[in-house]
Each structure stands twice: as C-alpha cells, then as structure tokens.
Scaffold this motif. Structure first.
Motif, PDB file in Angstrom:
ATOM      1  N   ARG A 236       0.700  -1.401   0.018  1.00 39.74           N
ATOM      2  CA  ARG A 236       0.107  -0.058  -0.124  1.00 39.74           C
ATOM      3  C   ARG A 236       0.346   1.167  -0.314  1.00 39.74           C
ATOM      4  NH1 ARG A 236      -4.953   0.540   4.810  1.00 39.74           N
ATOM      5  NH2 ARG A 236      -5.085  -1.468   3.371  1.00 39.74           N
ATOM      6  N   PHE A 237       0.693   2.195  -0.773  1.00 38.09           N
ATOM      7  CA  PHE A 237       1.444   3.333  -0.865  1.00 38.09           C
ATOM      8  C   PHE A 237       0.724   4.467  -1.300  1.00 38.09           C
ATOM      9  CE2 PHE A 237       2.824   3.937  -5.317  1.00 38.09           C
ATOM     10  CZ  PHE A 237       1.716   3.125  -6.297  1.00 38.09           C
ATOM     11  N   THR A 238       1.318   5.329  -0.788  1.00 41.54           N
ATOM     12  CA  THR A 238       0.558   6.767  -0.733  1.00 41.54           C
ATOM     13  C   THR A 238       1.686   8.042  -1.264  1.00 41.54           C
ATOM     14  OG1 THR A 238      -1.266   8.595  -0.237  1.00 41.54           O
ATOM     15  CG2 THR A 238       0.389   7.445   1.473  1.00 41.54           C
ATOM     16  N   GLY A 239       1.132   9.250  -2.471  1.00 44.73           N
ATOM     17  CA  GLY A 239       1.970   9.874  -2.696  1.00 44.73           C
ATOM     18  C   GLY A 239       1.057  10.746  -2.993  1.00 44.73           C
ATOM     19  N   PRO A 240       1.539  12.028  -3.885  1.00 40.04           N
ATOM     20  CA  PRO A 240       0.968  12.923  -5.155  1.00 40.04           C
ATOM     21  C   PRO A 240       0.472  12.052  -6.175  1.00 40.04           C
ATOM     22  CG  PRO A 240       3.457  13.819  -4.855  1.00 40.04           C
ATOM     23  CD  PRO A 240       3.137  12.565  -3.846  1.00 40.04           C
ATOM     24  N   SER A 241       0.101  12.601  -7.310  1.00 37.33           N
ATOM     25  CA  SER A 241       0.103  12.241  -8.622  1.00 37.33           C
ATOM     26  C   SER A 241       0.234  13.685  -9.466  1.00 37.33           C
ATOM     27  CB  SER A 241      -1.746  11.778  -8.568  1.00 37.33           C
ATOM     28  OG  SER A 241      -2.153  11.984 -10.113  1.00 37.33           O
ATOM     29  N   ILE A 242       1.439  12.384 -10.938  1.00 40.22           N
ATOM     30  CA  ILE A 242       1.503  13.278 -11.345  1.00 40.22           C
ATOM     31  C   ILE A 242       0.572  14.138 -12.287  1.00 40.22           C
ATOM     32  CG2 ILE A 242       3.261  13.912 -13.529  1.00 40.22           C
ATOM     33  CD1 ILE A 242       5.044  11.571 -11.648  1.00 40.22           C
ATOM     34  N   ALA A 243      -0.525  12.404 -12.637  1.00 39.36           N
ATOM     35  CA  ALA A 243      -1.242  12.745 -13.564  1.00 39.36           C
ATOM     36  C   ALA A 243      -2.672  14.407 -13.008  1.00 39.36           C
ATOM     37  CB  ALA A 243      -2.161  11.420 -14.010  1.00 39.36           C
ATOM     38  N   ALA A 244      -2.612  13.951 -11.730  1.00 37.86           N
ATOM     39  CA  ALA A 244      -4.152  15.164 -11.847  1.00 37.86           C
ATOM     40  C   ALA A 244      -2.962  16.239 -11.787  1.00 37.86           C
ATOM     41  CB  ALA A 244      -4.017  14.219  -9.873  1.00 37.86           C
ATOM     42  N   SER A 245      -1.677  16.598 -10.553  1.00 35.22           N
ATOM     43  CA  SER A 245      -1.260  17.723 -10.737  1.00 35.22           C
ATOM     44  C   SER A 245      -1.235  18.551 -11.763  1.00 35.22           C
ATOM     45  CB  SER A 245       0.301  17.189  -9.849  1.00 35.22           C
ATOM     46  OG  SER A 245       0.898  18.977  -9.848  1.00 35.22           O
TER      47      SER A 245
ATOM     48  N   ALA B 166       6.472  -8.276 -12.124  1.00 35.40           N
ATOM     49  CA  ALA B 166       6.606  -9.867 -12.379  1.00 35.40           C
ATOM     50  C   ALA B 166       6.624 -10.543 -11.529  1.00 35.40           C
ATOM     51  CB  ALA B 166       7.770  -9.435 -13.623  1.00 35.40           C
ATOM     52  N   TYR B 167       6.649 -10.926 -10.173  1.00 37.10           N
ATOM     53  CA  TYR B 167       7.128 -11.731  -9.482  1.00 37.10           C
ATOM     54  C   TYR B 167       6.013 -13.138  -9.640  1.00 37.10           C
ATOM     55  CZ  TYR B 167      11.793  -9.470  -9.077  1.00 37.10           C
ATOM     56  OH  TYR B 167      13.076  -9.158  -9.501  1.00 37.10           O
ATOM     57  N   GLU B 168       5.982 -14.409  -9.648  1.00 33.53           N
ATOM     58  CA  GLU B 168       5.052 -14.974  -9.533  1.00 33.53           C
ATOM     59  C   GLU B 168       4.600 -15.143  -7.961  1.00 33.53           C
ATOM     60  OE1 GLU B 168       5.741 -18.697 -11.533  1.00 33.53           O
ATOM     61  OE2 GLU B 168       6.467 -17.668 -12.622  1.00 33.53           O
ATOM     62  N   ILE B 169       3.857 -14.652  -7.705  1.00 36.36           N
ATOM     63  CA  ILE B 169       3.115 -14.772  -6.559  1.00 36.36           C
ATOM     64  C   ILE B 169       1.621 -14.822  -5.932  1.00 36.36           C
ATOM     65  CG2 ILE B 169       2.721 -13.751  -3.608  1.00 36.36           C
ATOM     66  CD1 ILE B 169       5.744 -11.702  -4.473  1.00 36.36           C
ATOM     67  N   PRO B 170       0.918 -16.467  -5.503  1.00 30.53           N
ATOM     68  CA  PRO B 170      -0.248 -15.953  -5.511  1.00 30.53           C
ATOM     69  C   PRO B 170      -0.946 -15.145  -4.761  1.00 30.53           C
ATOM     70  CG  PRO B 170       1.035 -17.708  -4.261  1.00 30.53           C
ATOM     71  CD  PRO B 170       1.583 -16.813  -4.925  1.00 30.53           C
ATOM     72  N   ASN B 171      -0.677 -14.664  -3.683  1.00 30.84           N
ATOM     73  CA  ASN B 171      -1.494 -13.537  -3.531  1.00 30.84           C
ATOM     74  C   ASN B 171      -1.264 -12.607  -3.607  1.00 30.84           C
ATOM     75  OD1 ASN B 171      -4.152 -16.077  -2.900  1.00 30.84           O
ATOM     76  ND2 ASN B 171      -1.888 -16.053  -1.592  1.00 30.84           N
ATOM     77  N   MET B 172      -1.754 -11.765  -4.048  1.00 27.70           N
ATOM     78  CA  MET B 172      -1.000  -9.935  -3.777  1.00 27.70           C
ATOM     79  C   MET B 172      -2.405  -8.773  -3.539  1.00 27.70           C
ATOM     80  SD  MET B 172       1.206  -9.988  -7.534  1.00 27.70           S
ATOM     81  CE  MET B 172       2.641  -8.615  -6.540  1.00 27.70           C
ATOM     82  N   GLN B 173      -1.797  -8.360  -3.244  1.00 30.11           N
ATOM     83  CA  GLN B 173      -3.164  -6.762  -3.307  1.00 30.11           C
ATOM     84  C   GLN B 173      -2.356  -5.052  -3.280  1.00 30.11           C
ATOM     85  OE1 GLN B 173      -6.404  -7.349  -1.555  1.00 30.11           O
ATOM     86  NE2 GLN B 173      -7.027  -5.373  -0.885  1.00 30.11           N
ATOM     87  N   VAL B 174      -2.416  -4.787  -4.195  1.00 29.09           N
ATOM     88  CA  VAL B 174      -1.968  -3.089  -4.482  1.00 29.09           C
ATOM     89  C   VAL B 174      -2.556  -2.256  -4.690  1.00 29.09           C
ATOM     90  CG1 VAL B 174      -0.186  -2.173  -5.839  1.00 29.09           C
ATOM     91  CG2 VAL B 174       0.569  -4.100  -6.028  1.00 29.09           C
ATOM     92  N   GLU B 175      -2.357  -1.539  -3.446  1.00 30.11           N
ATOM     93  CA  GLU B 175      -3.044  -0.855  -2.918  1.00 30.11           C
ATOM     94  C   GLU B 175      -2.088   0.689  -3.325  1.00 30.11           C
ATOM     95  OE1 GLU B 175      -5.000  -1.145   0.462  1.00 30.11           O
ATOM     96  OE2 GLU B 175      -4.997  -3.100  -0.218  1.00 30.11           O
ATOM     97  N   TRP B 176      -2.629   2.098  -4.198  1.00 36.26           N
ATOM     98  CA  TRP B 176      -2.144   3.466  -3.854  1.00 36.26           C
ATOM     99  C   TRP B 176      -3.409   4.362  -3.502  1.00 36.26           C
ATOM    100  CZ3 TRP B 176      -4.178   8.066  -7.273  1.00 36.26           C
ATOM    101  CH2 TRP B 176      -2.719   8.601  -6.546  1.00 36.26           C
ATOM    102  N   ALA B 177      -2.887   5.400  -3.028  1.00 40.38           N
ATOM    103  CA  ALA B 177      -3.718   6.430  -2.110  1.00 40.38           C
ATOM    104  C   ALA B 177      -3.238   7.337  -2.951  1.00 40.38           C
ATOM    105  CB  ALA B 177      -3.833   6.032  -0.736  1.00 40.38           C
ATOM    106  N   GLN B 178      -3.877   8.145  -3.084  1.00 41.17           N
ATOM    107  CA  GLN B 178      -3.532  10.008  -3.374  1.00 41.17           C
ATOM    108  C   GLN B 178      -3.741  10.730  -2.173  1.00 41.17           C
ATOM    109  OE1 GLN B 178      -5.630  11.168  -6.955  1.00 41.17           O
ATOM    110  NE2 GLN B 178      -4.861  13.284  -6.338  1.00 41.17           N
ATOM    111  N   SER B 179      -2.267  11.574  -2.346  1.00 34.69           N
ATOM    112  CA  SER B 179      -1.806  12.195  -0.802  1.00 34.69           C
ATOM    113  C   SER B 179      -1.522  13.179  -1.568  1.00 34.69           C
ATOM    114  CB  SER B 179      -0.783  12.145  -0.377  1.00 34.69           C
ATOM    115  OG  SER B 179      -1.601  10.892   0.855  1.00 34.69           O
TER     116      SER B 179
END
Lengths: 159, 721
Positions: B443-452, B471-484
């Motif tokens: 889970r990560f956060t930061g400003p958005s270039i696209a929005a800025s 790219a790695y084979e990992i059976p359970n993954m969750q990636v979350e992005w939060a705009q700040s």
C-alpha cells in the motif's frame, strides 16, 4: 562601466562592461562565445571551466576586471578544428551524452594533463572532482583522459 | 472488492500515459519537388546532388542518442554512405506532423519502422532511376553504400536525385531482413560529438536573436503564491535593465545581458501573497502520508485472496522515497520571438506537445502562426516536457515586442521544478511452507503527477510501474495506491514511478528471501519459472526475458562465487531487476558495495544486463545504461528536496549533491542478443540500481535501509539499532 582589454583565444578584445560582470557572461552575451556554459553561477559545477593564463578557472566566479591584460582560452580556442588530444580522445570514447558539461570537462582535463602528463586514477579523481556530469559520463571521461595521455584505461572493461 | 479484470482495466489506463505522448507520425509525402536536383520523398529526408543525406529527427536530443539512432535506421534502409549523413532537428512546422513529446523511452519504439520505411522509399526510387538510366530491369540493380550498382556499373546517389525525384514514391517499400543490416547493430558514435567537443554545438541557452533581451524572473518562493506588489525603482536604475514586466509566474527583468538582468532582479522589492502553502513543510507532508496509509487505497492489482492470505507470520516494513529535482546541467531556458502575426520559440524542449496550447492561448495565434524550434537540450529527464519556461518567454516577448530569452539561475531551476513525487509505502509479505512468497501486500501513497498536471488520465496512471506490474509469480497479491496531494508541483522524472517503486518492491523481495533463508538470486529466478507471456495492462510481460537478464547479470558479476567467498568487513553484493514494460526493455543489475566506518557507501562495481530487443546502437545502449545507473546512484545516495515554510530548502549543487567522478563505480554492461523489436534505453537502466545497492548494503551489514537517500546518517543509525 569599465574598459577592459584582454586576449581570447589569441585575439585581443576590448569591452565596456560592468567591472564586476563575470567573464562567463562577457564571453557569452557580449562576445558571442557560447562554448563556455552556465551551470550554477556559484563555481561548484565546472560547466564554465576555461583557461586563464594557462590555469583552469571558473568563468562564473571571475569578474572581468580581474581578467584585464590576461589571456583566456575557451573551448573554441583549445585547438584548431578539434584536434587537441583531449578532444580527439573524447570522440574516440564517445564521451558526450547531452554534451552541455563537456566543454568544461574538456578544459579541466586539458589543464589536468598539462600538470600530469600521465595521470593516475587518483590524479583524475582529484583533478576532475569539481566537474559535474548529470548524464553520468564519468567512466568515459576517465578513459578519455587516459587515452589522451596515451595510457591504458581499465575502467568498464570486463574483468 | 477488485478483481483481476479491474487490475487489467486500471493498469491499461495506468500505462497509457505514454500514449498521448506518442501521436502517430504523419510522414507526409513530399510537395512537388523543386527542379534542380534534390530527392526529398518526405519532410524528414533530403538527398542533395553532392550526395549529402540530411535526416530530420522528430524527437528531441537530450543525450539519449536519438538523433544518431534515428539517422541509423533511415540510413540503413537507404544504404547510405554514413560519412555523408547529417542530422537536423524537425520543428513544430506542419510538414513534420505532430511531434508530441519526447519521453517515456518511447522514441525508438515509435520511430524505428517509420524512419526505416522512409529510407527504403528513397532507396527504391534511386534504384528505379538508375535502372531507367541504364535501361535494365530494376531487379538487377541494388543499393550499396551511397551507390546504385549493377554488375560493374556504379552510380552515386547524388547523380540520381534529379531523375529519382520525378518518380512516384512506392507504397510499402520492402524492408531489409535484420541479418542484412550493416549500420544498425554496430557501434556508431554520436553525430553531434564533433560539435560538442569544439563548443560549436548550440544549446537553447546559446541562442541569440537580433534585438533580443535577456530576462531573469523572480517567482514567488512559495508554491501557489501570488504577486502583491512590486517596487521596481531600484531595479530600473541598474545599468543595462530595459524593462520590468509582470508575468503570470512573477516579475521579469529584461536587460541587455544576463548579468544585468540578474542584478536588476536582485534590486526588486516584492511583496508576495504567499497563499495557502505559506507554512507548508515536508514534515507536515510526511505526517499526512502516514495518516493516509492507515486506511485502504484504491486496489490497483489483486491476485488470489490478496491481503486475506497474509497470515500470522507475515513480515511488515515501511519504505520512503523523497521528492527530487531534475537538476539538468543546463538550467531551464526559453527564447520567444512574438511578432504581430507570428511566434517563433527556440527552446530546449522535449517536444511542443504540452506547450502548444499555452502558446496559442497567450498569443491568440493559430498553430500555423507558431513554430517551436528545438536546439540541443542540456539534459531533459522529463523536466523539459513542461511548458513553464516557454510560457514565460512568450509572455515577456509579447509584452516587450522584441525577442526575449528567459534564463533560469541554478537556484530557480532547483526551487521551481516539477518534482519527482515523494512516496511512503507499507509492505507486508508471507512465505509458504517451502519458503516461496505466499502473499504480498503493498500500500503506498503520494501525489499524482497526472492529477497535478491535469492530464486526462486517472490519477494513479503515473504512479504504478514497478508496483502494480510486479513480474514475480506470487499467488496472493494486493497493491493499493492512495492519492495524497501536496504543495509540490510534481512531474515526470527519469523512469517516473519506476524511479521509486522498484526500490521498494525489489528491496522487500530481498527481505522475504532473507526470511526464507534463500539466496536472493535463486529466490527471484524461482518466481519467474513460467515462460508464458502475460498481458499486463497494455503491455506484455515476457518472464523469460526478465529471468535471462537476472541470470546474466549474476553470472557476469560472479554472484555464486562471491556468495561462497569470504569478504572484508563492510563489503556486500546485491541484485535487483525491473521489467520496463512500457518501453519493452528488461534490466538487471548487481552492485558490489563497501559500507565505510563513517556510514558512507562506496559502490565499487555495477554489472548490468539489458535486453532491449534489437540493439540498434550498442555503443549508445551501454552509454544509456551507465547514465541511468549514475543518475540513479545520485538519487539513491544523495538526492532529497525538502520544503520549509512553503519554500524549497535546497538551492544548488552544494545542498542537492550529485555523484562525482571519483564516486563513479566501474560499470559493465552486457546486452542480450535479440531480434525482437527494439525497446527504449533512456530510462530502464535506472530502476534496478537503488534496490541493488540497498540489497548490497544489507548483505554487507545485515541492516536494511528502507529510506532513500541512503545517507551516512541513516546507515550509522541503522548500525546502532
């Protein structure tokens, strides 16, 4: 305004300028010699390196009043048609990327070789320490200096 | 709950940011050729009677070598004599089509085939002209190094151009088989080299027009602040100062030299309305990031059960990456010449794509009245895709009625950038019974270039590479992005999110390898065993290519032998890799470091393996890998921009240091032989270096540095912990 006479690349020049104007801007804006680059204006990046009476100096830190009666060599005057050993070595090693810092690097390297005809890696580290290259051409600069000295370069070659 | 389909949909968009930068070229067929002997079947190629071949580059040259590689592609199919090839820069004139933006390591991908096709078109016309002259079947004639040849007869291109120019350009001319290439695939030195080493090369800063004034602009030191009032009395009295103009970004002092403009600017007395960010600080920004990470972000990738699979034995880690400035060696600069009915811009720009609308708005002119000319760029790295330095010059010239060159000082350049976003990351991961990764949560956060930048893309579009496309084979993954959102204007910086995400993901993967008690090399390779290509967003991942560069870098670095041997205290070796899918290039790097007693990190050697498909100019590919590594090391070890009282606290190379020659490691680059379509090389060398160094520091000291830059202070603190 002051009247200042000095020599650039073997030609006599006379300018009427603010005596505190750095040599960098006299060359670039007044005399139209743009090979010497502006990088920081604080003497910390080396882009404006040239030779004043044979010594490598930072043109952005040198007021024109201190140049009166002296002899300036810029990248344009280092050689006729780019045949100085450093320029030739720079081409052979394909050093440049964006190329903006390279006139300063070349002038610094030419001065270094005038002091150390066969510089060691340590001499190069010390002599080139104040010239920044943002494209990261450092290893090629090192090799080009060794090449200009007629020496071998081990950097970057497969072990 | 997001599904895999959602991931695909999101990353389709997320990786789409390169698309608006690369509009399809319109290679217009030539206007009727003037009599008198030139062959110019497109606006990008002209062959003169003396045999000179002039090729117009449609991408900006900022050191990445594009002028040379584009010319190589065209000259190859033309069978030109390379010693007669010259390169010119295309402008925004209509005949060159829409140049878009040079960026995203896309130039080679988007232009290799069109440039080859243009060369092949001219070659076929020259063959037809020679065959007609000799009255033979064109099938018996061939092109060879600037000549058309039939048996023992040879005729130079220059002698054929007049006849060839009268012929209809063929549609779909045949392209060479790669095995017949004689220019492409060889080490070709950059065409601009001789001009650069003699000082003749012209950068944007070097240009001067008759009657031109030099400008220096005082901008509000606080982002978003506005001019309240200006007392220009003292400034006007400075010798050489001609005009003082209020422009949208601040107050411009126009003078007869740069020095006078700088002095005039010093004498300005300005009151600013500092606005909402007057008390902003990086400390406050990081607190905001901390708070934002406590709640879920937008799920941008989910595999299997996601976070639900983490289990009790998961390990957790927090990583951070700072805001960064570009610091091109040539500070920003722009020259505009606004006349009543025409506007010429001479600016070291990464293309007119993102400037044209603003120029039209200020001048009220139509695109055909505006021409953006692009001299050499003294570095770009994404900074020069922006319009600000052009806008200022246009505003000044419009008001002053003369050409104006706006020159940024180094302080201006550092304090008024579009910064690489700072980011904060929370990672969790667990292993299965056999020591393979079982679950991964990022889970990560930061400003958005696209929005800025108000780009017409979703806000996450510019932030995910290296995280959502792992790219790695990992059976359970969750990636979350939060705009700040933050007060910093943010923008594209070399490798964009792949300048920070791979530091985090490749370091945390190393943490999992260590937890599993496995060799980080074997651990990675085991997660890339399936050879099937997978679609990731718009792009295809070929796991075998990533595996191959990892294995090649490790082999050339002597990884296995190193692991077996005993080493002096403080020495370590680390590995990391990144599949730069947006430009089709795979890179792995091994770093050998020494952590000194005072906490400094000396990187002794970097071994890089790159698979960029067909290697057009290996000499330049090696240079670009070296460049990405050195640029990445400056960021990994030194770079950090902070904000205090709404102001950028750094102002030059003394407090925003760069790697120096003495600290440059030995770099070896190994290029994988490939016939696949050529990929980009300007950015892909950068992403693996920071994690390779971090992993090497861990190998050397047993301490994990999870914060960039990896400064002596952080390393000494970790050593005490």
């Amino acid at each position: 305004m002051s009247h200042v006479e000095f020599s650039v690349n073997g030609f006599s020049k006379a300018v009427e300028v603010d005596p505190d104007m750095p040599l960098l801007w006299v060359l670039r804006d007044v005399l139209g010699l743009t090979g010497t680059k502006f990088g920081c204006g604080a003497g910390v990046c080396g882009c404006c390196t040239l030779h004043l009476n044979g010594e490598a100096i930072r043109a952005c830190q040198t007021p024109i009043k201190e140049v009166a009666g002296k002899s300036v060599t810029t990248i344009e005057g280092l050689s006729k048609d780019g045949v100085h050993p450093v320029q030739k070595a720079w081409i052979e090693e394909d050093v440049a990327q964006c190329g903006y810092c390279q006139p300063g690097q070349i002038m610094q390297a030419a001065w270094l070789l005038s002091k150390h005809p066969h510089p060691t890696d340590a001499d190069i580290n010390e002599g080139m320490a104040e010239n920044i290259c943002r494209c990261g051409t450092y290893n090629r600069i090192r090799c080009a200096i060794h090449r200009a000295a007629g020496d071998e370069c081990a950097t970057g070659k497969e072990a | 709950m997001s599904t895999r389909r959602d991931f695909v949909k999101t990353t389709c968009l997320s990786l789409a940011f390169t698309l608006p930068m690369e509009p399809r070229l319109r290679f217009e067929m030539a206007d009727p050729i003037e009599p008198g002997g030139v062959l110019a079947p497109s606006a990008f190629l002209r062959i003169d009677g003396d045999g000179t071949v002039t090729i117009w580059a449609n991408k900006s040259e900022m050191g990445q070598g594009v002028r040379t590689s584009l010319a190589m592609a065209m000259a190859e199919e033309l069978d030109a004599d390379w010693s007669k090839v010259k390169v010119q820069q295309a402008s925004s004139a209509a005949k060159f089509g829409d140049l878009g933006i040079t960026g995203g390591s896309q130039s080679t991908r988007s232009t290799f085939t069109p440039y080859r096709t243009m060369g092949a078109t001219a070659r076929e016309m020259l063959i037809s002209a020679a065959a007609a002259k000799w009255k033979v079947d064109r099938a018996v004639c061939k092109a060879e190094n600037g000549f058309i040849v039939h048996g023992t007869k040879r005729i130079a291109y220059g002698e054929l151009v007049e006849a060839a120019s009268k012929l209809e350009p063929p549609k779909d001319p045949p392209l060479k088989h790669a095995k017949n290439f004689r220019i492409v695939g060889t080490d070709v030195k950059r065409l601009d080299g001789p001009d650069i080493v003699t000082g003749r090369a012209q950068f944007g800063s070097d240009l001067k027009l008759p009657g031109m004034l030099y400008a220096s602009v005082q901008r509000c030191p606080v982002f978003g602040g506005k001019l309240k009032s200006v007392d220009a009395t003292a400034a006007k009295a400075v010798p050489g100062v001609k005009r003082i103009i209020n422009i949208s970004s601040g107050v411009a002092v126009l003078a007869d030299s740069t020095w006078a403009a700088l002095n005039g600017r010093e004498a300005l007395k300005i009151q600013w309305d500092e606005g909402a960010h007057a008390s902003a600080s990086t400390m406050e920004i990081w607190k905001g990031f901390e708070a934002r990470l406590k709640t879920p972000g937008k799920v941008v990738r989910k595999e299997g059960k996601g976070t639900a699979a983490l289990g009790k034995n998961a390990i957790h880690a927090r990583y951070d990456c700072p805001f960064l400035a570009h610091a091109t060696m040539e500070p920003m600069v722009g020259l505009a010449d606004v006349k009543p009915d025409r506007c010429d811009i001479y600016a070291p720009s990464q293309g007119p794509g993102w400037s044209m609308a603003a120029i039209q708005q200020i001048t009220g002119m139509k695109p055909e009245q505006i021409e953006v000319h692009m001299p050499l760029l003294g570095g770009g790295f994404g900074r020069r895709a922006m319009a600000d330095f052009i806008v200022e010059a246009v505003e000044c010239s419009k008001t002053a009625g003369v050409p104006v060159k706006v020159q940024y000082s180094r302080e201006d350049d550092i304090q008024h950038d579009y910064y690489r976003p700072g980011t904060l990351h929370q990672l969790s991961g667990s292993l299965d019974g056999s020591g393979r990764p079982h679950a991964w949560h990022h889970r990560f956060t930061g400003p958005s270039i696209a929005a800025s930048l108000k780009m017409p893309w979703p806000p996450e579009a510019t932030e995910l590479s290296g995280a959502a496309d792992l790219a790695y084979e990992i059976p359970n993954m969750q990636v979350e992005w939060a705009q700040s959102d933050t007060p910093f204007p943010v923008g594209f910086w070399r490798a964009v999110p792949a300048s920070f995400n791979p530091f985090v993901t490749e370091s945390f993967l190393d943490e999992l390898a260590h937890k599993a008690g496995k060799d980080p090399l074997d651990f990675r390779v085991a997660l890339l065993k399936k050879d099937e290509k997978r679609k990731v967003g718009h792009d295809e991942l070929d796991p075998a290519r990533l595996r191959r560069v990892i294995e090649l870098a490790a082999e050339k670095a002597g990884w296995k032998a190193w692991r077996m041997a005993k080493h002096a205290k403080g020495r370590g070796m680390g590995i990391a890799a990144h599949a730069y899918l947006e430009c089709g290039t795979y890179v792995a790097e091994v770093a050998e470091v020494e952590v000194l007693k005072d906490g400094r990190v000396k990187v002794h050697r970097v071994v890089c393996a790159v698979d960029c498909g067909l290697a057009i100019n290996p000499l330049n590919i090696r240079a670009q890998m070296e460049s990405g590594i050195i640029f990445g090391l400056s960021a990994a070890l030194h770079g950090e921009i902070t904000l205090e009282k709404g102001r950028v606290a750094q102002n030059g190379f003394s407090d925003y240091p760069m790697l120096r020659l003495a600290d440059s490691p030995r770099i070896e680059v190994h290029i994988v032989k490939s016939d696949l379509p050529p990929g980009g090389v300007g950015e892909p060398g950068l992403p693996p270096i920071a994690p390779a160094v971090a992993n090497a520091i861990f190998a050397a000291t047993g301490k994990r540095i999870r914060s960039m830059p990896m400064t002596p202070g952080k390393i000494l603190k970790a050593a005490k912990a």
